[in-house]
Write an enzyme that holds these catalytic residues in place. Structure first.
Site, PDB file in Angstrom:
ATOM      1  N   ASP A 361       0.751  -1.203  -0.004  1.00 34.48           N
ATOM      2  CA  ASP A 361      -0.070  -0.205   0.052  1.00 34.48           C
ATOM      3  C   ASP A 361       0.782   1.303  -0.012  1.00 34.48           C
ATOM      4  O   ASP A 361       2.069   1.105  -0.072  1.00 34.48           O
ATOM      5  CB  ASP A 361      -1.004   0.032   1.357  1.00 34.48           C
ATOM      6  CG  ASP A 361      -2.015   0.662   1.144  1.00 34.48           C
ATOM      7  OD1 ASP A 361      -1.983   1.862   0.760  1.00 34.48           O
ATOM      8  OD2 ASP A 361      -3.243   0.251   1.814  1.00 34.48           O
ATOM      9  N   ASP A 476      -6.365   3.466  -6.868  1.00 34.81           N
ATOM     10  CA  ASP A 476      -6.922   3.930  -5.470  1.00 34.81           C
ATOM     11  C   ASP A 476      -7.288   5.408  -5.823  1.00 34.81           C
ATOM     12  O   ASP A 476      -6.805   6.102  -6.417  1.00 34.81           O
ATOM     13  CB  ASP A 476      -6.468   3.574  -4.556  1.00 34.81           C
ATOM     14  CG  ASP A 476      -7.082   3.411  -3.039  1.00 34.81           C
ATOM     15  OD1 ASP A 476      -8.322   3.661  -3.155  1.00 34.81           O
ATOM     16  OD2 ASP A 476      -6.472   3.464  -2.002  1.00 34.81           O
ATOM     17  N   GLU A 479     -11.930   8.494  -7.413  1.00 29.99           N
ATOM     18  CA  GLU A 479     -13.551   8.880  -7.515  1.00 29.99           C
ATOM     19  C   GLU A 479     -13.602  10.251  -8.110  1.00 29.99           C
ATOM     20  O   GLU A 479     -14.711  10.535  -8.859  1.00 29.99           O
ATOM     21  CB  GLU A 479     -14.150   8.787  -6.273  1.00 29.99           C
ATOM     22  CG  GLU A 479     -14.278   7.452  -5.495  1.00 29.99           C
ATOM     23  CD  GLU A 479     -13.250   6.701  -5.186  1.00 29.99           C
ATOM     24  OE1 GLU A 479     -12.196   7.608  -4.695  1.00 29.99           O
ATOM     25  OE2 GLU A 479     -13.017   5.460  -5.144  1.00 29.99           O
TER      26      GLU A 479
END
Ligand SMILES: *[C@@H]1O[C@H](CO)[C@@H](O)[C@H](O)[C@H]1NC(C)=O
Ligand SMILES: *[C@@H]1O[C@H](CO)[C@@H](O)[C@H](O)[C@H]1NC(C)=O
Ligand SMILES: *[C@@H]1O[C@H](CO)[C@@H](O)[C@H](O)[C@H]1NC(C)=O
Length: 886
Positions: A361, A476, A479
């Protein structure tokens, strides 16, 4: 909204909205006729005042009916007091013309709607694309309005021979509908356009539904079958943990509906603006979108699978994933060094967990900036990745879209090169739009709709890949997610539209960009929902060019048609039993959306997991098409090896089954890629004739042949599993169960996830090896599960697992079994296959001889107790090999 992306330094209103040539021409609405108002059932009231604080005066000024809802229903606040009068003549059809393959008509508005900038004259174009698919597009003929540029599929020229549907304009010219010809079911019923509005920032239409069996419309955390009891779904891509009634990461305005006759149809609204969707008990569905155009595609099925194929003809079929991506993935946020990454991987491999792919990550980055790695804590990362490759394993990293916007010139290539190529999202005054995400001071964002974006992004990925040879990109926060506006946001009708959808957040810009931010293909207000899919398109293509292999990406934000580029995960799910259970409808929704490569974070992402939950979640997660254990920072470890012996034991057991089934799973992905079939399949898709399946979302199928019935609570003695009519075989005992379409109590133990093989199918399996490569190369073992008539069939697809051109070099076998005979045909490829074996279930009689073609074959074992026949060492010849037993 007109294309507003190119206007700079001009007042928004004048460049973004339709030219107000005809404004002022319309009269105010006539007062509602209360005689007609009284005829409307509570369930059928169409809300005329979806904004807050409705009152009689303002309601009646809209020409609508104001009547309190019946007091015994008073606890259902969603029944509107203010509603449209039926046949209120909003728009009237004029100039109806038959054209080749369709109808064109204009509609004229009769009076003002409540919303600014009504389009007074609109044009409806019905196009009969094929016998099963028609399109109804409603445009402003005098102004080009914004239209979404995804999905990016070109349909062949329309051609019909015997369409399954009829498009009909109502006699009174106040509506239209689409009928299924065979039984006159109205599959799209807008025969009363009373609440129809087509204004600049508010477009509304209602269709009456022929049943309540409606599925799809996401992304939201919800049951598979939607509720028609006054439920509202809002679609606007948003960074929020999956919770009831909250708009989350993706937008898929598509539904599948099973009619009373068991025929199915589907409807896709091709529109990328924020929208509210209201389902009420009529049943009916109201669309309320705040921009773009209305552009519906209607699919006539008649089976659910047909509908999904037809939908995917329009949006694109899913990408073929690389074989390795079907292995087990290990990840977490908070593995803060390479040393810890190595330790976590080692403890899992040592425990016997077949980890195929290690992830990192945010932690690996230097200062949380993409395309860098922390040379202290992750010193040696490139060598680690090469070592993983030598072991036949893979490595995937997180890549956020945002990058640091506060670097000194000449010190950050991604920033400098982005400025040079002019690819960053702009603010309304034409400067680079500045926000803040993970980067220390400020964040800027590539505009993935910009013509230079591909060159830019590929160059950045390539330069970083030259250093750290990662195999896949986890995109990631797209949006897009953003937390701050250092320069504020200008006032605008884009920030404060006349109708505010029911989104999570105070403003449309909450947790994202200003709606006035400019991208090459439009103002952010219009293209917001396309940010993730634009990034995915470019990332997926760039990665396959860089690797010269099929690329693997997982994107949090998606839009209709996303499946062509990659997979998805369930986002920031909580580590609770509820979310374990809801991960199934979430997965199945994405099957309906054409995104088969999907799975939620195993054991949960937010909050601490625990042994019991993680035990069951590892079992279910082994059957997510995309299987990854991942959790958030500052929580206890939840990789299987950290969870104790029980979790380790059941993880190994479930993952071994997964790995042995990879030949079947990979074949399903190929069928999805080629034909638009689903991989993880809702029961109702497979059994539309069986209404008992309509509500089931606690179990699901892989393809047609394997039913997965996970345990979703802590340690029950048994669970109830519904098996549709037919023969099923317990996967573990191989015992046959004859179901008349009923539920069975299935005993469970802590180590086991209940699985059933369906009679009628042959599934290809391999060995439960520790890497997917070993599975792919292991000898095939066919499991033949005959139905009540002794028949079974199936296929097997295999290729090198990575090549970009799927469908050039591959092997395809077809299997057909019938009463004591199995026919294996090589339909494609060559006969350089190793020998294979076949396990035949439900063999009632003692078997004394087996012949391959016409030669006696010695290598077989009949098991009287289990009623199975195992035939080994079968050499498959080209064309066809026939195996007989008696
Ligand atoms: C656009 O960004 C610049 C800084 O890059 C800032 O000065 C300006 O105020 C911003 N304009 C708007 C409308 O946000
Ligand atoms: C997808 O990416 C390709 C490659 O850069 C580009 O040519 C194409 O226009 C993109 N598609 C859309 C709809 O933006
Ligand atoms: C056929 O077999 C040869 C030799 O094993 C192999 O190199 C080749 O790729 C195979 N061709 C196909 C189409 O599978």
């Amino acid at each position: 909204m007109r294309n507003g992306g190119f206007c700079v330094f001009i007042l928004f209103v004048s460049c973004v909205f339709a030219t107000p040539t005809k404004l002022g021409g319309l009269l105010s609405p006539p007062r509602a006729d209360y005689g007609k108002c009284h005829s409307v059932n509570l369930n059928d009231r169409l809300d005329c005042f979806p904004e807050k604080n409705a009152n009689q005066r303002d309601c009646e000024a809209r020409g609508c009916c104001w009547m309190a809802a019946n007091s015994d229903l008073g606890d259902q606040p969603s029944i509107p007091y203010c509603f449209f009068q039926p046949k209120a003549q909003s728009y009237i059809f004029r100039d109806i013309k038959e054209v080749s393959n369709g109808i064109e008509a204009t509609l004229e508005r009769s009076y003002k709607s409540h919303y600014p900038r009504d389009v007074e004259v609109i044009k409806l174009i019905a196009t009969y694309h094929s016998d099963d698919t028609l399109q109804i597009k409603v445009i402003d003929p005098s102004n080009q309005r914004y239209e979404t540029f995804f999905p990016e599929v070109d349909l062949p020229p329309p051609s019909t021979t015997n369409p399954l549907y009829k498009f009909i304009i109502a006699d009174d010219k106040q509506g239209f509908k689409v009928l299924r010809k065979s039984d006159n079911t109205a599959v799209f019923d807008a025969s009363d356009l009373s609440n129809f509005i087509y204004s600049d920032q508010f477009l509304q239409i209602t269709t009456k539904l022929p049943s309540e069996n409606i599925y799809g419309l996401g992304e939201q955390r919800k049951r598979l079958k939607l509720s028609s009891e006054w439920s509202e779904l809002t679609l606007f891509n948003h960074d929020a943990a999956p919770m009831a009634h909250v708009n989350i990461y993706g937008t898929h305005p598509f539904y599948l509906l099973i009619e009373k006759s068991a025929n199915a149809h589907g409807v896709f609204l091709k529109n990328s603006n924020a929208m509210d969707l209201i389902l009420q008990p009529t049943p009916s569905l109201t669309y309320r979108t705040i921009g773009g155009i209305l552009d519906f595609y209607i699919f006539l099925g008649p089976t659910p699978s047909d509908v999904l194929k037809q939908y995917q003809n329009v949006i694109g079929k899913p990408k073929m994933p690389p074989y390795w991506s079907l292995g087990f993935h290990l990840c977490r946020w908070g593995i803060d060094s390479l040393e810890n990454t190595k330790q976590v991987l080692k403890r899992n491999l040592d425990a016997g967990i077949p980890v195929e792919v290690q992830w990192n990550d945010l932690d690996y980055m230097d200062n949380q900036n993409i395309f860098t790695y922390n040379k202290n804590k992750f010193n040696g990362l490139p060598e680690f990745v090469k070592d993983l490759h030598n072991q036949g394993r893979r490595y995937v990293i997180l890549i956020d879209p945002g990058l640091s916007g506060s670097e000194a010139p000449g010190t950050s290539l991604p920033y400098d090169r982005g400025l040079e190529l002019d690819v960053f999202v702009k603010n309304s005054s034409g400067n680079v739009f500045i926000g803040k995400v993970w980067n220390p001071i400020s964040t800027v964002f590539p505009d993935f709709t910009h013509p230079n974006a591909y060159v830019y992004w590929k160059e950045m990925l390539k330069k970083f890949h030259d250093i750290v040879p990662f195999d896949g990109a986890w995109i990631d926060m797209n949006e897009p997610s953003n937390n701050e506006f250092p320069f504020g946001c200008p006032q605008s009708d884009l920030e404060s539209p006349p109708y505010f959808p029911n989104i999570d957040g105070q403003y449309l810009r909450t947790k994202t960009f200003s709606m006035t931010a400019q991208q090459h293909k439009g103002v952010h207000y219009n293209v917001h929902n396309l940010f993730g899919i634009s990034e995915a398109n470019i990332t997926s293509r760039a990665m396959s060019e860089i690797l010269n292999e099929r690329s693997f990406i997982i994107s949090r934000s998606t839009f209709a048609g996303y499946g062509r580029y990659g997979g998805h995960w369930g986002g920031d799910v909580f580590s609770t039993w509820d979310e374990l259970r809801y991960s199934i409808p979430h997965l199945l929704d994405f099957s309906l959306f054409g995104v088969p490569l999907m799975g939620s974070d195993i054991c949960g992402f937010n909050d601490n997991s625990n042994e019991d939950l993680c035990n069951r979640w590892m079992q279910l997660g082994a059957f997510y098409p995309f299987s990854r254990n991942h959790n958030s920072i500052n929580l206890r470890d939840q990789d299987p090896a950290a969870m104790g012996s029980q979790v380790i034991r059941s993880s190994i057991k479930a993952l071994n089954i997964r790995y042995s089934l990879l030949p079947y799973l990979y074949t399903l992905f190929w069928q999805a890629h080629k034909d638009g079939l689903t991989v993880a399949r809702p029961l109702m898709v497979e059994f539309p004739e069986d209404a008992n399946t309509y509500d089931i979302d606690t179990s699901f199928l892989w393809g047609s042949a394997l039913l997965i019935a996970p345990v979703l609570e802590n340690d029950p003695q048994s669970i109830s599993v519904y098996l549709p009519k037919g023969v099923w075989y317990n996967y573990y005992t191989l015992e046959a169960l004859q179901s008349g379409g009923q539920s069975f109590d299935v005993k469970t133990d802590k180590d086991t996830i209940p699985l059933f093989l369906r009679g009628g199918y042959v599934i290809p399996t391999g060995s439960a090896a520790k890497t997917t490569k070993e599975v792919r190369e292991s000898p095939l073992k066919l499991i033949v599960s005959p139905d009540e008539l002794g028949r079974a069939n199936g296929v097997y697809y295999n290729d090198d697992g990575v090549s970009v051109d799927v469908g050039t070099k591959y092997t395809l076998l077809e299997f057909n079994a019938c009463n004591g005979k199995l026919d294996i045909t090589i339909s494609h490829g060559n006969n350089s296959l190793q020998s294979l074996s076949a396990l035949i279930l439900g063999v009632e009689e003692d078997i004394t001889s087996v012949k391959v073609d016409n030669t006696y074959h010695q290598n077989f074992v009949y098991n009287k107790n289990a009623k199975t026949l195992l035939i080994e060492d079968l050499q498959i010849k080209s064309e066809s090999t026939i195996i007989r037993w008696h």
